[in-house]
Design a protein around this motif. Structure first.
Motif, PDB file in Angstrom:
ATOM      1  N   GLU A   1     -26.354  -7.115  58.356  1.00  0.00           N
ATOM      2  CA  GLU A   1     -28.037  -7.787  59.554  1.00  0.00           C
ATOM      3  C   GLU A   1     -28.893  -6.614  59.719  1.00  0.00           C
ATOM      4  O   GLU A   1     -29.841  -6.309  59.834  1.00  0.00           O
ATOM      5  CB  GLU A   1     -27.633  -7.980  61.008  1.00  0.00           C
ATOM      6  CG  GLU A   1     -28.355  -8.161  61.967  1.00  0.00           C
ATOM      7  CD  GLU A   1     -27.940  -8.752  63.689  1.00  0.00           C
ATOM      8  OE1 GLU A   1     -27.907 -10.163  63.904  1.00  0.00           O
ATOM      9  OE2 GLU A   1     -26.792  -7.877  63.920  1.00  0.00           O
ATOM     10  N   GLN A   2     -27.832  -5.506  59.764  1.00  0.00           N
ATOM     11  CA  GLN A   2     -28.742  -4.257  59.462  1.00  0.00           C
ATOM     12  C   GLN A   2     -29.749  -3.992  58.822  1.00  0.00           C
ATOM     13  O   GLN A   2     -30.762  -4.398  58.582  1.00  0.00           O
ATOM     14  CB  GLN A   2     -27.890  -3.068  60.171  1.00  0.00           C
ATOM     15  CG  GLN A   2     -27.299  -2.835  60.914  1.00  0.00           C
ATOM     16  CD  GLN A   2     -26.655  -1.427  61.132  1.00  0.00           C
ATOM     17  OE1 GLN A   2     -26.995  -0.354  60.237  1.00  0.00           O
ATOM     18  NE2 GLN A   2     -25.639  -1.317  61.879  1.00  0.00           N
ATOM     19  N   TRP A   3     -29.141  -4.205  57.476  1.00  0.00           N
ATOM     20  CA  TRP A   3     -29.722  -4.478  56.325  1.00  0.00           C
ATOM     21  C   TRP A   3     -30.426  -5.041  55.554  1.00  0.00           C
ATOM     22  O   TRP A   3     -31.562  -5.356  55.459  1.00  0.00           O
ATOM     23  CB  TRP A   3     -28.673  -4.269  54.587  1.00  0.00           C
ATOM     24  CG  TRP A   3     -28.465  -3.082  54.658  1.00  0.00           C
ATOM     25  CD1 TRP A   3     -27.928  -1.815  55.135  1.00  0.00           C
ATOM     26  CD2 TRP A   3     -26.896  -2.617  53.331  1.00  0.00           C
ATOM     27  NE1 TRP A   3     -27.322  -0.963  54.533  1.00  0.00           N
ATOM     28  CE2 TRP A   3     -26.761  -0.997  53.445  1.00  0.00           C
ATOM     29  CE3 TRP A   3     -27.197  -3.536  52.038  1.00  0.00           C
ATOM     30  CZ2 TRP A   3     -25.924  -1.016  52.308  1.00  0.00           C
ATOM     31  CZ3 TRP A   3     -25.954  -2.841  50.839  1.00  0.00           C
ATOM     32  CH2 TRP A   3     -25.660  -1.129  51.335  1.00  0.00           C
ATOM     33  N   LEU A   4     -30.171  -6.380  55.968  1.00  0.00           N
ATOM     34  CA  LEU A   4     -30.870  -7.572  56.678  1.00  0.00           C
ATOM     35  C   LEU A   4     -32.001  -7.757  56.824  1.00  0.00           C
ATOM     36  O   LEU A   4     -33.333  -8.070  56.518  1.00  0.00           O
ATOM     37  CB  LEU A   4     -30.308  -8.806  57.218  1.00  0.00           C
ATOM     38  CG  LEU A   4     -31.402 -10.251  57.005  1.00  0.00           C
ATOM     39  CD1 LEU A   4     -31.596 -10.360  55.875  1.00  0.00           C
ATOM     40  CD2 LEU A   4     -30.763 -11.813  57.540  1.00  0.00           C
ATOM     41  N   LYS A   5     -32.637  -6.769  58.569  1.00  0.00           N
ATOM     42  CA  LYS A   5     -33.735  -6.063  59.119  1.00  0.00           C
ATOM     43  C   LYS A   5     -34.513  -5.672  58.376  1.00  0.00           C
ATOM     44  O   LYS A   5     -35.623  -5.829  58.842  1.00  0.00           O
ATOM     45  CB  LYS A   5     -33.093  -6.714  60.606  1.00  0.00           C
ATOM     46  CG  LYS A   5     -32.046  -7.352  61.588  1.00  0.00           C
ATOM     47  CD  LYS A   5     -31.732  -5.935  62.418  1.00  0.00           C
ATOM     48  CE  LYS A   5     -31.716  -7.743  63.366  1.00  0.00           C
ATOM     49  NZ  LYS A   5     -31.302  -6.996  64.930  1.00  0.00           N
ATOM     50  N   GLN A   6     -33.608  -4.444  58.010  1.00  0.00           N
ATOM     51  CA  GLN A   6     -34.412  -3.920  57.295  1.00  0.00           C
ATOM     52  C   GLN A   6     -34.990  -4.307  54.935  1.00  0.00           C
ATOM     53  O   GLN A   6     -36.084  -3.693  55.403  1.00  0.00           O
ATOM     54  CB  GLN A   6     -33.526  -2.092  55.867  1.00  0.00           C
ATOM     55  CG  GLN A   6     -32.768  -0.999  57.589  1.00  0.00           C
ATOM     56  CD  GLN A   6     -31.725  -0.823  57.081  1.00  0.00           C
ATOM     57  OE1 GLN A   6     -31.452  -0.538  55.799  1.00  0.00           O
ATOM     58  NE2 GLN A   6     -31.534   0.194  58.369  1.00  0.00           N
ATOM     59  N   ALA A   7     -34.516  -5.217  55.002  1.00  0.00           N
ATOM     60  CA  ALA A   7     -35.137  -5.988  53.990  1.00  0.00           C
ATOM     61  C   ALA A   7     -36.299  -6.636  54.537  1.00  0.00           C
ATOM     62  O   ALA A   7     -37.862  -6.912  53.404  1.00  0.00           O
ATOM     63  CB  ALA A   7     -33.910  -6.924  53.528  1.00  0.00           C
ATOM     64  N   CYS A   8     -36.401  -7.267  55.667  1.00  0.00           N
ATOM     65  CA  CYS A   8     -37.893  -8.105  56.526  1.00  0.00           C
ATOM     66  C   CYS A   8     -38.516  -6.792  57.036  1.00  0.00           C
ATOM     67  O   CYS A   8     -39.702  -7.426  56.308  1.00  0.00           O
ATOM     68  CB  CYS A   8     -36.923  -9.529  57.706  1.00  0.00           C
ATOM     69  SG  CYS A   8     -35.557  -9.926  57.139  1.00  0.00           S
ATOM     70  N   GLU A   9     -38.043  -5.944  57.342  1.00  0.00           N
ATOM     71  CA  GLU A   9     -39.533  -4.785  57.602  1.00  0.00           C
ATOM     72  C   GLU A   9     -39.663  -4.179  56.628  1.00  0.00           C
ATOM     73  O   GLU A   9     -40.840  -4.199  56.668  1.00  0.00           O
ATOM     74  CB  GLU A   9     -38.441  -3.897  58.549  1.00  0.00           C
ATOM     75  CG  GLU A   9     -38.043  -4.126  60.109  1.00  0.00           C
ATOM     76  CD  GLU A   9     -37.069  -3.182  60.388  1.00  0.00           C
ATOM     77  OE1 GLU A   9     -36.900  -1.971  59.774  1.00  0.00           O
ATOM     78  OE2 GLU A   9     -36.868  -3.368  61.027  1.00  0.00           O
ATOM     79  N   ALA A  10     -39.361  -4.244  55.601  1.00  0.00           N
ATOM     80  CA  ALA A  10     -39.806  -3.621  54.278  1.00  0.00           C
ATOM     81  C   ALA A  10     -40.924  -5.106  53.188  1.00  0.00           C
ATOM     82  O   ALA A  10     -41.649  -4.177  52.359  1.00  0.00           O
ATOM     83  CB  ALA A  10     -38.860  -3.440  53.578  1.00  0.00           C
ATOM     84  N   LYS A  11     -40.845  -5.894  54.150  1.00  0.00           N
ATOM     85  CA  LYS A  11     -41.621  -6.599  53.533  1.00  0.00           C
ATOM     86  C   LYS A  11     -41.202  -7.215  52.341  1.00  0.00           C
ATOM     87  O   LYS A  11     -41.447  -8.044  51.932  1.00  0.00           O
ATOM     88  CB  LYS A  11     -43.163  -6.572  53.813  1.00  0.00           C
ATOM     89  CG  LYS A  11     -44.290  -6.690  55.004  1.00  0.00           C
ATOM     90  CD  LYS A  11     -44.902  -6.335  55.316  1.00  0.00           C
ATOM     91  CE  LYS A  11     -45.109  -6.072  56.739  1.00  0.00           C
ATOM     92  NZ  LYS A  11     -44.536  -7.248  57.563  1.00  0.00           N
ATOM     93  N   LEU A  12     -40.283  -7.421  51.707  1.00  0.00           N
ATOM     94  CA  LEU A  12     -39.280  -8.264  50.831  1.00  0.00           C
ATOM     95  C   LEU A  12     -39.505  -9.737  50.389  1.00  0.00           C
ATOM     96  O   LEU A  12     -39.165 -10.184  51.904  1.00  0.00           O
ATOM     97  CB  LEU A  12     -38.189  -7.740  50.546  1.00  0.00           C
ATOM     98  CG  LEU A  12     -37.122  -6.315  49.528  1.00  0.00           C
ATOM     99  CD1 LEU A  12     -37.459  -5.296  50.444  1.00  0.00           C
ATOM    100  CD2 LEU A  12     -35.957  -6.283  49.252  1.00  0.00           C
TER     101      LEU A  12
END
Length: 225
Positions: free
Chosen positions: A35-46
């Protein structure tokens, strides 16, 4: 030997310098780190951060892969939806073992999930189907997924026909459309590192002993890159 007119990919390379992954960064169970990594992927606008490669195997042992979108996740598993007549659904009916891969290249990260897929109950499928845009609901009716067709025009004509048919009311759930929950027992986290010294940690489920808590725990190991 490489032919002159062939694009040479052998020397295409770069260093992976976006960060490391150490044991102190790990959570007690894998879903929290996912979940941490997924949120960071979303925040990075991947683009398409919930896109995952789904791998299944046919009756001859031939692997197949395709990209689908993750639509839900919790401690019970990871959920995706598909046509039940599709190649992936037919293969899962014969062999429910499955692998998922989240390819977050722009963050130098990958997550690999291993487990078993089980069909979702109709109630859960209906709940998601009715939340989709109407054109997407109609699209589910149009395609007999994985079957051969002679031209794209067949799909477009069928879509317009059904759009007219359902223009004044709700789109019913197709009997051939459903979903799967992947109950995972292994999750591997890969973080790119300099000099190809990547960081890899794998979580593997450990069944609880009769004398311990009724819930399962996780064994965590670092893997060589």
């Amino acid at each position: 030997m490489t032919e002159k007119n062939q694009f040479d990919v052998a020397d295409l390379r770069r260093e992976y310098t976006r960060g490391g992954l150490r044991r102190k960064d790990l959570t007690a169970e894998p879903l929290a780190l996912f979940e941490q990594w997924l949120k960071q992927a979303c925040e990075a606008k991947l683009p398409d951060p919930t896109a995952m490669c789904v791998a299944t195997v046919d009756e001859n042992g031939q692997p197949y892969q395709r990209i689908v979108l993750l639509k839900h996740y919790d401690e019970h598993g990871m959920v995706f939806f598909t046509n039940l007549g599709s190649r992936k659904a037919q293969q899962l009916a014969l062999n429910p073992r499955i692998s998922l891969l989240f390819p977050w290249h722009m963050l130098d990260r990958q997550v690999i999930v291993l487990g078993q897929a089980e069909r979702l109950p109709t109630f859960d499928v209906m709940k998601y189907f009715t939340s989709r845009p109407k054109d997407s609901q109609i699209g589910a009716w149009v395609s007999q997924q994985s079957t051969r067709i002679s031209a794209r025009g067949i799909l477009e004509s069928k879509f317009l026909e059904l759009k007219q048919k359902f223009s004044q009311g709700e789109v019913p759930l197709p009997s051939f459309w459903g979903g799967f929950r992947v109950k995972f027992d292994s999750m591997e986290f890969w973080q790119g590192g300099e000099h190809r010294l990547h960081d890899r940690f794998i979580y593997q489920r450990e069944e609880a002993s009769a004398a311990s808590s009724p819930t399962s725990g996780w064994k965590i190991d670092r893997l060589a890159p």
